[in-house]
Motif scaffolding. Sequence first.
Motif, PDB file in Angstrom:
ATOM      1  N   ALA A  94       0.778  -1.122   0.087  1.00  0.00           N
ATOM      2  CA  ALA A  94       0.032   0.024   0.116  1.00  0.00           C
ATOM      3  C   ALA A  94       0.724   1.323   0.110  1.00  0.00           C
ATOM      4  N   ASN A  95       1.894   1.094   0.593  1.00  0.00           N
ATOM      5  CA  ASN A  95       2.921   2.460   0.690  1.00  0.00           C
ATOM      6  C   ASN A  95       3.757   2.451  -0.435  1.00  0.00           C
ATOM      7  N   ALA A  96       4.023   1.401  -1.113  1.00  0.00           N
ATOM      8  CA  ALA A  96       4.943   1.362  -2.154  1.00  0.00           C
ATOM      9  C   ALA A  96       4.118   1.998  -3.590  1.00  0.00           C
ATOM     10  N   ARG A  97       2.810   1.867  -3.370  1.00  0.00           N
ATOM     11  CA  ARG A  97       1.960   2.101  -4.667  1.00  0.00           C
ATOM     12  C   ARG A  97       1.832   3.541  -5.050  1.00  0.00           C
ATOM     13  N   PRO A  98       2.442   4.297  -6.028  1.00  0.00           N
ATOM     14  CA  PRO A  98       2.475   5.729  -5.910  1.00  0.00           C
ATOM     15  C   PRO A  98       0.819   5.919  -6.301  1.00  0.00           C
ATOM     16  N   GLN A  99       0.305   7.128  -5.541  1.00  0.00           N
ATOM     17  CA  GLN A  99      -1.087   7.359  -5.386  1.00  0.00           C
ATOM     18  C   GLN A  99      -1.756   7.949  -6.668  1.00  0.00           C
ATOM     19  N   GLY A 100      -0.840   9.178  -7.327  1.00  0.00           N
ATOM     20  CA  GLY A 100      -1.281   9.862  -8.396  1.00  0.00           C
ATOM     21  C   GLY A 100      -2.331  10.377  -8.486  1.00  0.00           C
ATOM     22  N   GLY A 101      -2.865  10.673  -9.563  1.00  0.00           N
ATOM     23  CA  GLY A 101      -4.003  11.973  -9.602  1.00  0.00           C
ATOM     24  C   GLY A 101      -5.299  11.156  -9.872  1.00  0.00           C
ATOM     25  N   GLN A 102      -6.285  11.787  -9.956  1.00  0.00           N
ATOM     26  CA  GLN A 102      -7.548  10.939 -10.177  1.00  0.00           C
ATOM     27  C   GLN A 102      -7.950  11.274 -11.685  1.00  0.00           C
ATOM     28  N   ASP A 103      -7.179  12.034 -12.368  1.00  0.00           N
ATOM     29  CA  ASP A 103      -7.629  12.232 -13.812  1.00  0.00           C
ATOM     30  C   ASP A 103      -7.431  10.891 -14.704  1.00  0.00           C
ATOM     31  N   ILE A 104      -8.072  11.122 -15.845  1.00  0.00           N
ATOM     32  CA  ILE A 104      -7.868   9.782 -16.739  1.00  0.00           C
ATOM     33  C   ILE A 104      -6.395   9.377 -17.068  1.00  0.00           C
ATOM     34  N   MET A 105      -5.545  10.568 -17.246  1.00  0.00           N
ATOM     35  CA  MET A 105      -4.292  10.243 -17.717  1.00  0.00           C
ATOM     36  C   MET A 105      -3.483   9.365 -16.597  1.00  0.00           C
ATOM     37  N   SER A 106      -3.527   9.922 -15.359  1.00  0.00           N
ATOM     38  CA  SER A 106      -2.790   9.383 -14.112  1.00  0.00           C
ATOM     39  C   SER A 106      -3.470   7.950 -13.988  1.00  0.00           C
ATOM     40  N   VAL A 107      -4.592   7.471 -14.115  1.00  0.00           N
ATOM     41  CA  VAL A 107      -5.394   6.227 -14.223  1.00  0.00           C
ATOM     42  C   VAL A 107      -4.418   5.369 -15.367  1.00  0.00           C
ATOM     43  N   MET A 108      -4.629   6.097 -16.593  1.00  0.00           N
ATOM     44  CA  MET A 108      -3.974   5.090 -17.455  1.00  0.00           C
ATOM     45  C   MET A 108      -2.552   4.838 -17.445  1.00  0.00           C
ATOM     46  N   GLY A 109      -1.946   5.795 -16.938  1.00  0.00           N
ATOM     47  CA  GLY A 109      -0.474   5.801 -16.578  1.00  0.00           C
ATOM     48  C   GLY A 109      -0.251   4.760 -15.620  1.00  0.00           C
ATOM     49  N   SER A 110      -1.110   4.577 -14.602  1.00  0.00           N
ATOM     50  CA  SER A 110      -0.739   3.532 -13.699  1.00  0.00           C
ATOM     51  C   SER A 110      -1.065   2.042 -14.118  1.00  0.00           C
ATOM     52  N   LEU A 111      -1.992   1.911 -15.135  1.00  0.00           N
ATOM     53  CA  LEU A 111      -2.379   0.737 -15.734  1.00  0.00           C
ATOM     54  C   LEU A 111      -1.063   0.202 -16.567  1.00  0.00           C
ATOM     55  N   MET A 112      -0.416   1.147 -17.185  1.00  0.00           N
ATOM     56  CA  MET A 112       0.579   0.906 -18.255  1.00  0.00           C
ATOM     57  C   MET A 112       1.799   0.486 -17.252  1.00  0.00           C
ATOM     58  N   LYS A 113       2.133   0.491 -16.048  1.00  0.00           N
ATOM     59  CA  LYS A 113       3.287   0.217 -15.432  1.00  0.00           C
ATOM     60  C   LYS A 113       3.182  -1.172 -15.134  1.00  0.00           C
ATOM     61  N   SER A 114       4.254  -1.538 -14.745  1.00  0.00           N
ATOM     62  CA  SER A 114       4.482  -3.208 -14.382  1.00  0.00           C
ATOM     63  C   SER A 114       3.705  -3.302 -12.928  1.00  0.00           C
ATOM     64  N   GLY A 115       3.144  -4.738 -12.890  1.00  0.00           N
ATOM     65  CA  GLY A 115       2.390  -4.895 -11.624  1.00  0.00           C
ATOM     66  C   GLY A 115       3.003  -5.215 -10.464  1.00  0.00           C
ATOM     67  N   ARG A 116       4.493  -5.549 -10.843  1.00  0.00           N
ATOM     68  CA  ARG A 116       5.250  -5.913  -9.687  1.00  0.00           C
ATOM     69  C   ARG A 116       6.648  -4.732  -9.379  1.00  0.00           C
ATOM     70  N   THR A 117       6.616  -4.403  -8.256  1.00  0.00           N
ATOM     71  CA  THR A 117       7.546  -3.590  -7.946  1.00  0.00           C
ATOM     72  C   THR A 117       8.297  -3.777  -6.806  1.00  0.00           C
ATOM     73  N   GLU A 118       9.641  -3.649  -6.575  1.00  0.00           N
ATOM     74  CA  GLU A 118      10.300  -3.731  -5.474  1.00  0.00           C
ATOM     75  C   GLU A 118      10.217  -2.618  -4.370  1.00  0.00           C
ATOM     76  N   VAL A 119      10.242  -3.280  -3.378  1.00  0.00           N
ATOM     77  CA  VAL A 119      10.132  -2.588  -1.936  1.00  0.00           C
ATOM     78  C   VAL A 119      11.321  -2.102  -1.276  1.00  0.00           C
ATOM     79  N   THR A 120      11.642  -0.888  -1.248  1.00  0.00           N
ATOM     80  CA  THR A 120      12.988  -0.622  -0.613  1.00  0.00           C
ATOM     81  C   THR A 120      13.134  -0.926   0.852  1.00  0.00           C
ATOM     82  N   ASP A 121      14.334  -1.186   1.232  1.00  0.00           N
ATOM     83  CA  ASP A 121      14.483  -1.329   2.728  1.00  0.00           C
ATOM     84  C   ASP A 121      14.100  -0.070   3.440  1.00  0.00           C
ATOM     85  N   LYS A 122      14.304   0.969   2.959  1.00  0.00           N
ATOM     86  CA  LYS A 122      13.907   2.132   3.664  1.00  0.00           C
ATOM     87  C   LYS A 122      12.408   2.141   4.141  1.00  0.00           C
TER      88      LYS A 122
END
Length: 476
Positions: A263-291
Amino acid sequence: MKATTTPSTSAPVAHNALPPPSASSTARSSRIAPHSHIKGLGLTAEGLAAPDSAGFIGQTNAREACGVVVDLIKSRKFSGRALLLVGAPGTGKTALALAVSHELGVKVPFCPMVGSEVYSTEVKKTEVLAEAFRRAIGLRIKETKEVYEGEVTELTPTESENPLSGYGKTVSHVIVGLKTVKGTKQLRLDPTIYEAILKEKIVVGDVIYVEANTGAVKRVGRSDAYASSYDLESETYVPLPKGDVHKRKELVQDVTLGDLDAANARPQGGQDIMSVMGSLMKSGRTEVTDKLRREVNKVVKGYVDQGVAEVVPGVVFIDEVHMLDIECFTYLNALLESPMAPTVILATNRGNALVRGTADIVSPHGIPVDLLDRCLIVKTDGYNREQIGKVVQLRANIEGLKLGPGVLEQIAEEGERGSMRYALQLLAPASILSGLAGRSQIEVEDIGETNELFLNAKTSAGNIDPEGGFDGGRMW
């Protein structure tokens, strides 16, 4: 009156197993998993294993050893160690790990994985292991809230002139009447809460609760005073709440540290259509940093110190652990020593094997000696013909299959000759063949025909041409 079904208390006997659900049944049939019958370790109060209990047949030594491990975990004396289950394929290693998690409790997280899962193309091997460990550490958050709870007896919105415009009216407030067993209360609520009431589709007769601090509205269900006598109902009926309308209520929520990390690693972004489309294009799995994990740990520690939350260590089960390499084993050592480490159960069917990732280190079970020293090792035993027969009968009852005379003995003999897994796999195709022949139960001839169609591992290896020849695409 409502149609009620009373479940049978006695287990079906050998030749009178429950029939499979018919295609016309309105109930949804759930998939029967390989370990659906495992309910626990089946130990007595003294820690001794009953011969046939909680879905287990035999394996008394291994079950009693796992019972001791469960006591160690419950008394918080298992930190820095791991449980290693060793034995031939099909002897119940995964079933033992699942039984340990059942013994620890219903709400205890259980995170199974296979050793080869760490070789991902998206994230590092160590990240896969760290993620599994975090998903196996639960956090039980207890929060006391002031709520208004009861059955809705009145729902009256009050309108007034809109001050911003000369036309139309707007809702100024809403009057909600709530009733409990002890009394009634009339509330004057904000118009934004009325919007939440409309969104939840709340009407008079529903049981709801409203949080005093946030104004959040939750519909619990329909009051059982409105329950009808239909056999099929789409509504959930709940009893009238007890106590006063205004009360302090303790809410418990179970999450894992893996959920908080994601939940904390996922970028929140905006609520407009471009932000939603941008989040869909990103890879579904990201690394969580030790920090980020350290920050989450700091917040969790603050909750625990305040008494708001409680850490619930779960179980990480790594099957085929010999598939891990030397880097993963080194990282496992570090994870076992961390302050918030879950219970780690490893399983393997290898004897002496080369440690993956090295050229000359041969070790028992393909695991480095420094990690083996941290493990309590439990061996699973093979099954004799009588025990295989009992397991086959248990699975037949679970799958709702009827066995004719002599079928159990023949399948048990096949299991002793081949393997128990092969014997269990004979049940499903044999039931198909018996159905095609118009029989209501599996007969001996169905098992014989299944054996002609399918081979076990030993028979298959014996039928292969030693030179490995092929003739026109057909293997000899």
